[in-house]
Design a protein around this motif. Structure first.
Motif, PDB file in Angstrom:
ATOM      1  N   ASP A 248       0.816  -1.221   0.000  1.00 30.02           N
ATOM      2  CA  ASP A 248       0.000   0.000   0.000  1.00 30.02           C
ATOM      3  C   ASP A 248       0.847   1.266   0.000  1.00 30.02           C
ATOM      4  O   ASP A 248       0.446   2.287  -0.566  1.00 30.02           O
ATOM      5  CB  ASP A 248      -0.942   0.018   1.210  1.00 30.02           C
ATOM      6  N   ASP A 249       2.034   1.214   0.603  1.00 29.59           N
ATOM      7  CA  ASP A 249       2.906   2.406   0.636  1.00 29.59           C
ATOM      8  C   ASP A 249       3.787   2.524  -0.607  1.00 29.59           C
ATOM      9  O   ASP A 249       4.615   3.414  -0.714  1.00 29.59           O
ATOM     10  CB  ASP A 249       3.772   2.410   1.896  1.00 29.59           C
ATOM     11  N   GLY A 250       3.628   1.613  -1.582  1.00 24.22           N
ATOM     12  CA  GLY A 250       4.385   1.674  -2.825  1.00 24.22           C
ATOM     13  C   GLY A 250       5.662   0.852  -2.838  1.00 24.22           C
ATOM     14  O   GLY A 250       6.349   0.777  -3.859  1.00 24.22           O
ATOM     15  N   THR A 251       6.001   0.206  -1.731  1.00 27.64           N
ATOM     16  CA  THR A 251       7.203  -0.620  -1.655  1.00 27.64           C
ATOM     17  C   THR A 251       7.022  -1.882  -2.496  1.00 27.64           C
ATOM     18  O   THR A 251       5.996  -2.551  -2.389  1.00 27.64           O
ATOM     19  CB  THR A 251       7.488  -1.018  -0.189  1.00 27.64           C
ATOM     20  N   PRO A 252       8.011  -2.217  -3.321  1.00 28.82           N
ATOM     21  CA  PRO A 252       7.885  -3.436  -4.120  1.00 28.82           C
ATOM     22  C   PRO A 252       7.888  -4.683  -3.243  1.00 28.82           C
ATOM     23  O   PRO A 252       8.655  -4.780  -2.292  1.00 28.82           O
ATOM     24  CB  PRO A 252       9.118  -3.421  -5.023  1.00 28.82           C
ATOM     25  N   LEU A 253       7.008  -5.631  -3.556  1.00 24.48           N
ATOM     26  CA  LEU A 253       6.885  -6.848  -2.761  1.00 24.48           C
ATOM     27  C   LEU A 253       7.664  -8.025  -3.351  1.00 24.48           C
ATOM     28  O   LEU A 253       8.087  -8.916  -2.634  1.00 24.48           O
ATOM     29  CB  LEU A 253       5.408  -7.237  -2.625  1.00 24.48           C
TER      30      LEU A 253
END
Length: 163
Positions: A66-71
């Motif tokens: 949700d915060d834009g960090t790649p998973l």
């Protein structure tokens, strides 16, 4: 005049972002380094040159938190400011084999960091784009952007394109 040239040379050297690699080469092995560096830029009037390591595969994320960090991979290359050059190897040749693989988008020419200015003096050179699930390059802001000597591999059509 010599002192002024020395200061300019130091500033230009400082703008080249790299990681130490075996054999004393300097280059980037993760696109996350570009994202992190760009997120910290305070003066985008200085050219920032990012040299990707030749013969390297960069796996771009398919999913993000949700915060834009790649998973499940690396950030796409963020081009949201002026004066950014991204090259495959020191000479920026496609023969150097820097491959951006999978991912929703490989290069985002978007105002990622809220700069509000065109992406002028942007150069993307020598990269190979392969298997993006959405688009290889998305341009949402204006500017003077050059994409040179890049290979776009389109596996579903069975052909490749060279720019």
């Amino acid at each position: 005049i010599i002192a002024a040239l020395w200061v300019v040379e130091i500033l230009l050297q400082a703008s080249v972002v790299h990681a130490e690699t075996p054999g004393n080469r300097t280059c980037i092995t993760s696109l996350n380094d570009i994202y992190e560096s760009e997120s910290q830029v305070t003066d985008d009037s200085i050219l920032r040159k990012y040299i990707l390591c030749p013969n390297t595969e960069f796996y771009v994320a398919l999913n993000f938190a949700d915060d834009g960090t790649p998973l499940d991979g690396q950030y796409p290359i963020p081009v949201g400011r002026p004066n950014i050059h991204v090259l495959c190897g020191e000479d920026g040749r496609s023969e150097n084999n820097c491959q951006l693989l999978r991912g929703l988008v490989h290069v985002g020419i978007v105002d990622e960091f809220g700069v509000g200015r065109p992406a002028n003096n942007t150069l993307i050179q020598g990269l190979t784009f392969f298997r993006a699930t959405s688009v290889n390059v998305i341009a949402m802001i204006g500017g003077h952007v050059i994409i040179r000597d890049c290979i776009f591999m389109v596996s579903s059509l069975g052909n490749t394109s060279n720019l």
